[in-house]
Write an enzyme that holds these catalytic residues in place. Structure first.
Site, short mmCIF file in Angstrom:
data_model
loop_
_atom_site.label_atom_id
_atom_site.label_comp_id
_atom_site.label_asym_id
_atom_site.label_seq_id
_atom_site.Cartn_x
_atom_site.Cartn_y
_atom_site.Cartn_z
N THR A 1 -7.16 -1.00 9.49
CA THR A 1 -7.09 0.08 11.08
C THR A 1 -6.77 -0.54 12.30
O THR A 1 -7.58 -1.33 12.83
CB THR A 1 -8.23 0.53 11.03
OG1 THR A 1 -8.03 1.11 9.27
CG2 THR A 1 -7.74 1.59 11.54
N ARG B 1 -7.83 20.05 8.34
CA ARG B 1 -7.27 20.05 9.24
C ARG B 1 -7.56 21.57 10.40
O ARG B 1 -8.26 22.16 10.00
CB ARG B 1 -5.87 20.39 8.66
CG ARG B 1 -5.08 19.12 8.54
CD ARG B 1 -3.96 18.51 8.73
NE ARG B 1 -3.69 16.95 7.31
CZ ARG B 1 -4.11 16.46 8.20
NH1 ARG B 1 -3.73 16.43 10.07
NH2 ARG B 1 -3.58 14.69 7.52
N ARG C 1 1.11 -1.82 -0.45
CA ARG C 1 -0.04 -0.41 0.27
C ARG C 1 0.73 1.50 -0.08
O ARG C 1 1.90 1.37 1.13
CB ARG C 1 -0.95 0.13 0.96
CG ARG C 1 -1.08 1.21 1.36
CD ARG C 1 -2.79 1.38 2.34
NE ARG C 1 -3.27 2.62 3.16
CZ ARG C 1 -2.64 3.37 3.96
NH1 ARG C 1 -2.28 2.59 4.93
NH2 ARG C 1 -4.16 4.40 4.39
N LYS D 1 -13.36 2.53 0.02
CA LYS D 1 -13.40 2.43 1.43
C LYS D 1 -14.06 2.88 1.58
O LYS D 1 -14.66 3.91 1.44
CB LYS D 1 -12.12 3.78 1.70
CG LYS D 1 -10.44 3.06 0.77
CD LYS D 1 -9.78 4.05 1.45
CE LYS D 1 -8.82 4.44 3.13
NZ LYS D 1 -7.93 5.32 2.83
#
Length: 480
Positions: free
Chosen positions: A273, A74, A33, A215
């Site tokens: 994860t 962010r 990945r 995803k």
């Protein structure tokens, strides 16, 4: 028994030299990945070249998955050394890129005040710090910190996916998708998918040069799961953001639901994860992490994924070897025959909306699954140009070794993600008889079977235009 569950490992500063890549591949890595959220494109393309060289040196077919960044929100920069946000206190949330501290947090999202409302949840970083909006004024949103902690730098800000106006994929995603597709990666992961149309937008850019991985990390994606799985080539259960967007206690159940749905439809699925997160710094995993990996195997996942453990961890090779050991041990206890029986009973329902070609493939792979058990074959050889034959057969999680054979090198690498498939390259074949002969000869040469074994060969007979529309050849062959 060889390991059937595949391992996806993220490459970063701790693991991107060609020497380390060779060792990782030897330890059991199947898919590399590239996390495009970190580093520049040229750096990732250099890594791709090193992966190809290392795989060739190791004599293995390894797939490459490029993971698009997706939309990122962010905060403004917190002071050096970080600040503590204490539970029970209130902070002001303001749109903009100004500095942040323990009383004011700037959020780089222009419509922040329009999208928040009293009761909205806002989380920082990986969700460790959470707050609830109590009031929204013309200048700021007032939020009470529910779970506090220390924050540094510019952590990500997570808002509920049903509020976001950010587009998925972003324009940057589309530019990156074009570049990595042109460079020859096998898979491209689309982040923060909410609808099937998000996958299709990337498909318009990529075409058939790479397979797409959706995803699943938002509540909105769960609401459109059937359409998303139909539109994509593979799925990733991205439990980090999924556990922020949904109640965390729901995540294990959502994981099982998504994995089961994907396996039934023959879509490779990755569980991701924090699988061995403690091994970023520790020499061994926690007992809970070992159970997590094993339970993903029991769920039937095609692959388990490592992120920071191999990208920045202290011992990337040890992590891959540990995950391989856990997966192989879990497979020895997995009820794959029970899974095959249940899937066989569901065949009629699953094939209702399938195309005629897919119905034929589904029916023949079902028959092959039963025949493989009845005859106790040594191996199932799947001859394929598109990978469909191997994926259809893998749905039944057969006990016999399963080999995917293709004359197309890219397809050979692509099959590295599918559960149980040992990818091998063969010469181009012109007839069904030749196809079967090449398959058995290759399996014998590679030591998959020996003289006296019985093998089952699955293939699609080429039509007049040399295309194969369905898996319609099933032969049982005694090797002698």
């Amino acid at each position: 028994m060889t390991r059937r569950t595949k391992i996806v490992a993220t490459i970063g500063p701790a693991s991107d030299t060609i020497e380390m890549l060779r060792t990782l591949i030897g330890a059991g890595l199947d898919v590399v990945r590239l996390n495009l959220s970190h580093g520049d494109l040229e750096d990732h393309l250099d890594k791709l070249g090193r992966v190809r060289d290392a795989a060739e040196d190791a004599g293995r077919h390894v797939a490459v998955l490029a993971d698009l960044p997706g939309p990122k929100i962010r905060s403004g920069h917190f002071p050096d050394g970080g600040v503590s946000l204490d539970g029970g206190t209130c902070v002001r949330l303001l749109p903009g890129d100004g500095p942040s501290d323990d009383s004011i947090i700037h959020v780089q999202y222009a419509t922040l005040l329009e999208d928040l409302r009293p009761g909205s949840r806002v989380q920082l970083g990986d969700g460790a710090i959470s707050m609830t909006v109590e009031e929204v004024t013309v200048d700021a949103a007032i939020a009470r910190i529910e779970t506090g902690g220390k924050v540094n730098g510019q952590p990500g800000v997570h808002l509920s996916s049903d509020m976001l106006r950010l587009e998925t994929p972003t324009e940057e995603d589309l530019v990156l998708a074009e570049a990595v597709a042109a460079a020859g990666v096998e898979y491209i992961a689309v982040s923060f998918v909410r609808h099937a149309a998000d996958v299709e937008r990337v498909r318009e850019v990529v075409g058939d040069r790479a397979r797409l991985v959706a995803k699943i990390e938002t509540r909105a994606a769960l609401d459109d799961l059937d359409a998303i799985v139909s539109a994509t080539d593979a799925v990733m259960v991205a439990r980090g953001d999924l556990g922020i967007d949904c109640p965390i206690e729901d995540v294990p159940h959502l994981q099982k639901r998504i994995v089961r749905h994907c396996v039934e439809l023959g879509k490779p699925v990755i569980t991701a994860t924090q699988m061995l997160e403690s091994m970023v710094s520790a020499p061994s995993p926690t007992r809970a992490e070992v159970s997590d990996v094993a339970n993903a195997v029991f769920d039937g996942t095609d692959a388990v994924m490592l992120s920071g453990e191999t990208a920045i961890g202290r011992d990337p090779v040890g992590v891959v070897a540990t995950m391989a050991t856990i997966a192989e041990r879990a497979e020895s206890e997995a009820s794959y025959r029970q899974w095959a029986n249940r899937l066989g009973r569901a065949q009629r329902e699953l094939s209702v909306e399938a195309t005629p070609g897919n119905r034929i493939t589904m029916a023949l792979s079902h028959a092959a699954s039963q025949a493989a058990m009845d005859a106790e074959v040594a191996a199932i050889l799947c001859c394929t140009r598109s990978g469909r034959t191997a994926r259809a057969m893998a749905r039944f999680r057969p006990e016999a070794r399963m080999v995917g054979l293709s004359p197309d090198l890219k397809m050979v690498r692509t099959m590295a993600l599918t559960w149980g498939v040992e990818p091998m390259k063969v010469e181009t074949y012109e007839s069904t008889d030749e196809m079967v002969w090449f398959a058995v000869e290759k399996a014998l040469a590679e030591g998959v079977v020996v003289h006296g074994d019985t093998v089952l060969v699955l293939a699609g007979a080429p039509g007049r235009d040399r295309t194969i529309v369905a898996t319609d050849v099933l032969r049982m062959v005694r090797v002698d």
